[in-house]
Design a protein around this motif. Structure first.
Motif, short mmCIF file in Angstrom:
data_model
loop_
_atom_site.label_atom_id
_atom_site.label_comp_id
_atom_site.label_asym_id
_atom_site.label_seq_id
_atom_site.Cartn_x
_atom_site.Cartn_y
_atom_site.Cartn_z
N THR A 155 29.45 25.42 35.09
CA THR A 155 29.77 25.12 33.74
C THR A 155 29.11 25.73 32.57
O THR A 155 27.87 25.65 32.64
N ARG A 156 29.69 26.29 31.92
CA ARG A 156 29.04 26.98 30.87
C ARG A 156 29.66 26.20 29.36
O ARG A 156 29.31 26.92 28.39
N ARG A 157 29.93 25.22 29.34
CA ARG A 157 30.70 24.49 28.09
C ARG A 157 29.77 24.38 27.05
O ARG A 157 30.19 24.69 25.83
N PRO A 158 28.63 23.94 27.15
CA PRO A 158 27.76 23.61 26.08
C PRO A 158 27.51 25.08 25.38
O PRO A 158 27.44 25.23 24.24
N GLU A 159 27.26 26.12 26.43
CA GLU A 159 26.86 27.43 25.65
C GLU A 159 28.01 27.97 24.86
O GLU A 159 27.99 28.61 23.91
N LEU A 160 29.53 27.87 25.46
CA LEU A 160 30.52 28.23 24.77
C LEU A 160 31.01 27.64 23.37
O LEU A 160 30.96 28.10 22.55
N LEU A 161 30.71 26.35 23.58
CA LEU A 161 30.78 25.52 22.27
C LEU A 161 29.86 25.94 21.11
O LEU A 161 30.00 26.13 19.83
N ALA A 162 28.47 26.16 21.56
CA ALA A 162 27.63 26.60 20.54
C ALA A 162 27.71 28.03 20.08
O ALA A 162 27.71 28.16 18.84
N ARG A 163 28.47 29.06 20.82
CA ARG A 163 28.61 30.32 20.34
C ARG A 163 29.97 30.12 19.46
O ARG A 163 30.27 31.00 18.66
N LEU A 164 30.79 29.11 19.62
CA LEU A 164 32.03 28.82 18.85
C LEU A 164 31.51 28.08 17.70
O LEU A 164 32.51 27.85 16.79
N ASP A 165 30.39 27.66 17.38
CA ASP A 165 30.14 26.83 16.21
C ASP A 165 30.68 25.47 16.31
O ASP A 165 31.27 25.23 15.43
N ARG A 166 30.94 25.03 17.60
CA ARG A 166 31.75 23.84 17.65
C ARG A 166 31.04 22.72 18.29
O ARG A 166 31.12 22.41 19.48
N PRO A 167 29.84 22.24 17.85
CA PRO A 167 29.13 21.04 18.56
C PRO A 167 29.80 19.90 18.48
O PRO A 167 29.28 18.80 19.48
N ASP A 168 31.03 19.56 18.17
CA ASP A 168 31.82 18.40 17.98
C ASP A 168 32.56 18.15 19.54
O ASP A 168 33.30 17.32 19.68
N GLY A 169 32.43 19.17 20.31
CA GLY A 169 32.99 18.96 21.74
C GLY A 169 34.35 19.17 21.80
O GLY A 169 35.25 18.46 22.39
N ALA A 170 35.01 20.19 20.95
CA ALA A 170 36.39 20.70 20.87
C ALA A 170 36.76 20.95 22.22
O ALA A 170 36.25 21.60 22.96
N ARG A 171 38.16 20.88 22.34
CA ARG A 171 38.68 21.44 23.61
C ARG A 171 38.96 22.94 23.42
O ARG A 171 39.17 23.52 22.21
N VAL A 172 38.57 23.84 24.34
CA VAL A 172 38.75 25.09 24.28
C VAL A 172 39.75 25.63 25.32
O VAL A 172 39.72 25.30 26.52
N VAL A 173 40.63 26.30 24.96
CA VAL A 173 41.73 26.81 25.78
C VAL A 173 41.89 28.32 25.69
O VAL A 173 41.60 29.04 24.41
N LEU A 174 41.88 29.05 26.79
CA LEU A 174 41.96 30.49 26.84
C LEU A 174 43.52 30.77 27.15
O LEU A 174 43.96 30.38 27.93
N VAL A 175 44.07 31.77 26.30
CA VAL A 175 45.40 32.30 26.46
C VAL A 175 45.24 33.58 26.82
O VAL A 175 44.86 34.28 25.89
N SER A 176 45.56 34.10 27.80
CA SER A 176 45.31 35.58 28.34
C SER A 176 46.50 36.20 28.85
O SER A 176 47.20 35.98 29.83
N PRO A 177 47.19 37.19 28.10
CA PRO A 177 48.22 37.69 28.44
C PRO A 177 48.16 38.81 29.34
O PRO A 177 49.06 39.77 29.90
N GLY A 178 46.94 39.13 29.71
CA GLY A 178 46.77 40.15 30.76
C GLY A 178 47.05 41.64 30.46
O GLY A 178 47.18 42.35 31.21
N GLY A 179 46.88 41.67 29.24
CA GLY A 179 47.08 43.07 28.38
C GLY A 179 48.59 43.74 28.25
O GLY A 179 48.76 44.62 27.90
N ILE A 180 49.33 42.50 28.55
CA ILE A 180 50.68 42.67 28.16
C ILE A 180 51.15 42.15 27.07
O ILE A 180 50.87 40.60 26.84
N GLU A 181 51.90 42.52 26.25
CA GLU A 181 52.57 41.94 24.90
C GLU A 181 53.33 40.81 25.19
O GLU A 181 54.19 40.86 26.22
#
Length: 181
Positions: free
Chosen positions: A140-166
């Motif tokens: 788990t790296r959630r605390p680091e990720l939220l800190a980097r995103l400047d979101r100490p409020d505990g927001a949900r983080v969603v990654l959408v990755s098209p894999g380099g395809i449009e």
């Protein structure tokens, strides 16, 4: 890579990250499977020239057919297989039934099919072994990720990755949702 040994991989052509181009896919399969005996022979000769002890395919059918032709033991390993994908998308394409039989025969030639979970059922008459997911255990790296995103409020983080395809335009505009980054 687009090829292994001497022949191109057969795979579905994609119009985008989520849309299959059926016509282009049918052309790809037809190009390889119309010349299947020659392609298998060329791959078998290439295998003989490099002298492996075993072929492990993830999960291209041509190398499996070539290994059988070369007298080389082979094992298939995958969470999916092209017999199911081709059978779903292209059963009525030109040469579709013949192509389907060639793919299934190649899979059946393997000494075993190691089916990774989650995945498609793989029953081709050979030994099938089902194994769990193949992955490293993350941390788990959630605390680091939220800190980097400047979101100490505990927001949900969603990654959408098209894999380099449009992505299609209708998906590029993702909705804004309160509390989601």
């Amino acid at each position: 890579p687009d090829s292994w040994g001497t022949a191109p991989f057969c795979r579905m052509a994609m119009a985008s990250a989520i849309e299959v181009d059926l016509e282009a896919s049918a052309r790809r399969y037809e190009a390889i499977h119309l010349a299947w005996p020659a392609a298998v022979e060329a791959e078998a000769e290439w295998l003989a020239s490099i002298g492996p002890d075993l072929l492990l395919s993830n999960v291209a059918s041509l190398p499996l057919a070539a290994a059988e032709r070369a007298g080389l033991p082979a094992v298939a390993l995958s969470s999916l297989h092209w017999a199911a994908i081709h059978g779903h998308y292209l059963p009525d394409s030109p040469g579709g039934a013949k192509t389907q039989k060639q793919i299934e025969r190649a899979y059946a030639s393997a000494r075993a099919f190691i089916q990774v979970t989650p995945g498609l059922a793989a029953a081709f008459g050979n030994r099938t072994e089902t194994v769990g997911p193949i992955a490293r255990t993350g941390r788990t790296r959630r605390p680091e990720l939220l800190a980097r995103l400047d979101r100490p409020d505990g927001a949900r983080v969603v990654l959408v990755s098209p894999g380099g395809i449009e992505f299609p335009e209708r998906i590029v505009r993702l909705p804004r949702i309160d509390g989601v980054v």
